[in-house]
Design an enzyme around this catalytic site. Structure first.
Site, mmCIF file in Angstrom:
data_model
loop_
_atom_site.group_PDB
_atom_site.id
_atom_site.type_symbol
_atom_site.label_atom_id
_atom_site.label_comp_id
_atom_site.label_asym_id
_atom_site.label_seq_id
_atom_site.Cartn_x
_atom_site.Cartn_y
_atom_site.Cartn_z
ATOM 1 N N ASP A 67 0.761 -1.498 0.130
ATOM 2 C CA ASP A 67 0.109 0.214 -0.064
ATOM 3 C C ASP A 67 0.954 1.296 0.140
ATOM 4 O O ASP A 67 1.755 1.627 0.478
ATOM 5 C CB ASP A 67 -1.350 0.170 1.394
ATOM 6 C CG ASP A 67 -0.555 -0.466 2.369
ATOM 7 O OD1 ASP A 67 1.102 -0.450 2.549
ATOM 8 O OD2 ASP A 67 -0.967 -0.691 3.095
ATOM 9 N N ASP A 136 -8.182 -2.680 13.517
ATOM 10 C CA ASP A 136 -8.746 -2.933 13.849
ATOM 11 C C ASP A 136 -9.429 -4.513 12.886
ATOM 12 O O ASP A 136 -10.446 -4.530 12.205
ATOM 13 C CB ASP A 136 -9.702 -1.648 12.762
ATOM 14 C CG ASP A 136 -8.773 -1.710 12.114
ATOM 15 O OD1 ASP A 136 -8.171 -2.072 10.902
ATOM 16 O OD2 ASP A 136 -9.381 -0.835 11.177
ATOM 17 N N HIS A 138 -7.222 -5.025 9.566
ATOM 18 C CA HIS A 138 -7.230 -4.490 8.474
ATOM 19 C C HIS A 138 -5.950 -5.428 8.294
ATOM 20 O O HIS A 138 -4.748 -5.733 8.691
ATOM 21 C CB HIS A 138 -6.800 -3.129 8.062
ATOM 22 C CG HIS A 138 -5.945 -2.413 8.451
ATOM 23 N ND1 HIS A 138 -5.888 -1.280 9.708
ATOM 24 C CD2 HIS A 138 -4.327 -2.009 8.196
ATOM 25 C CE1 HIS A 138 -4.958 -0.661 9.781
ATOM 26 N NE2 HIS A 138 -3.916 -0.886 9.420
ATOM 27 N N GLU A 143 -9.384 -2.240 4.883
ATOM 28 C CA GLU A 143 -10.407 -2.332 6.266
ATOM 29 C C GLU A 143 -11.832 -2.645 6.119
ATOM 30 O O GLU A 143 -11.981 -2.959 5.406
ATOM 31 C CB GLU A 143 -10.642 -0.364 6.176
ATOM 32 C CG GLU A 143 -8.867 0.457 6.225
ATOM 33 C CD GLU A 143 -8.606 0.661 7.435
ATOM 34 O OE1 GLU A 143 -8.509 0.069 8.997
ATOM 35 O OE2 GLU A 143 -7.755 2.430 7.634
HETATM 36 C C1 GLP Z 1 -0.499 0.487 8.701
HETATM 37 C C2 GLP Z 1 -0.554 -0.684 7.559
HETATM 38 C C3 GLP Z 1 -0.554 -1.892 7.627
HETATM 39 C C4 GLP Z 1 0.339 -2.737 9.113
HETATM 40 C C5 GLP Z 1 -0.609 -1.621 9.766
HETATM 41 C C6 GLP Z 1 -0.371 -1.809 11.510
HETATM 42 O O1 GLP Z 1 -1.602 0.371 8.472
HETATM 43 N N1 GLP Z 1 -0.176 0.245 5.972
HETATM 44 O O2 GLP Z 1 -0.143 -2.394 6.488
HETATM 45 O O3 GLP Z 1 -0.611 -3.338 9.234
HETATM 46 O O4 GLP Z 1 -0.672 -0.324 9.630
HETATM 47 O O5 GLP Z 1 1.374 -1.304 11.862
HETATM 48 P P1 GLP Z 1 2.087 -2.145 12.988
HETATM 49 O O6 GLP Z 1 2.620 -2.739 12.281
HETATM 50 O O7 GLP Z 1 2.876 -0.395 13.062
HETATM 51 O O8 GLP Z 1 1.418 -1.882 13.998
#
Ligand code: GLP
Length: 242
Positions: A67, A136, A138, A143
């Site tokens: 992304d 959440d 995702h 989402e």
């Molecule tokens: C972001 C990214 C996701 C990632 C998520 C969790 O929203 N787009 O790909 O998995 O954050 O992040 P973290 O690993 O910092 O908890």
């Protein structure tokens, strides 16, 4: 689904990196699907170490990222392009021409998404997709929704995600409200999926995603149906799972 239970973040990162290294060793020109966020940083550090020690060669590896924020230029420190360069691409011998992320500066969403799907298709799909887990549920920026999106699309980030990601920006107003993300269909089509999850704050959503019903309201739950899904999670993240 296979679960690799690790002691802590460091242990999780080492084991995830070992799995990814094995993919690269078996197929030097593999397509790695890569992720951002704090969860995979340690994994990338371990891969860099293997490269520096002469044990891993990225010269033929190709990559596609999950992304990118819409509207952030590559030079912005919070863009995922910047993140990938900082944590991996500039530290190993991957050819920059072989690395791909959605074009966050393309204003025309349809165009940006179509172009990205074409790139993924031209590479023959993804051999290994690395994922983190949003609070959440995702994955990438898919989402909670009423359906699973198949291909790359533009999403409006949920308030929870904006809140969670504000720590990286000066203020909440600076957090982009939209992003381009690979679809759940493309993620599910990857030959192998590795998810890294760490910390007590992820325990509830981990349990819901992998020990609850499969539903687009918890996008990660669909990975229960993936034939080659490996969850690498630490004890804290697995604390609600027996
Ligand atoms: C972001 C990214 C996701 C990632 C998520 C969790 O929203 N787009 O790909 O998995 O954050 O992040 P973290 O690993 O910092 O908890």
């Amino acid at each position: 689904m296979r679960i690799i239970r690790t002691k802590n973040y460091e242990d999780m990162s080492k084991k995830a990196a070992d799995l990814i290294a094995s993919v690269v060793l078996l197929k030097p020109n593999c397509v790695l699907g890569l992720a951002t966020g704090s969860s995979p940083i340690g994994t990338y550090d371990n891969l860099v170490k293997m490269y520096e020690d002469g044990n891993l060669d990225f010269s033929q590896v190709r990559s596609v990222n999950l992304d990118e924020y819409k509207g952030l230029p590559r030079t912005n420190e919070q863009s995922y392009y910047y993140f990938m360069h900082e944590h991996l691409f500039s530290r190993v011998n991957i050819d920059p021409k072989n690395t791909n992320l959605p074009d966050g500066m393309e204003e025309n969403s349809r165009k940006a998404c179509k172009k990205y799907d074409k790139i993924i298709a031209s590479m023959g799909g993804v051999d290994m997709q690395l994922l983190g887990l949003g609070h959440d549920g995702h994955i990438g920026f898919n989402e909670p929704n009423t359906e699973f999106d198949k291909t790359t699309h533009c999403v409006n980030l949920t308030q929870m995600t904006i809140e969670a990601n504000k720590r990286f920006f000066n203020s909440i107003d600076e957090v982009p409200k939209q992003a381009y993300t690979m679809g759940v269909g493309t993620i599910m089509a990857a030959k192998m999926v590795i998810m890294v999850v760490s910390g007590k704050d992820k325990a509830k959503i981990l349990k819901k995603a992998f020990f609850g019903p499969v539903t687009p309201e918890v996008p990660a739950s669909i990975l229960q149906f993936h034939p080659n899904f490996v969850l690498v999670a630490d004890e804290d993240a697995l604390s609600l799972v027996k």
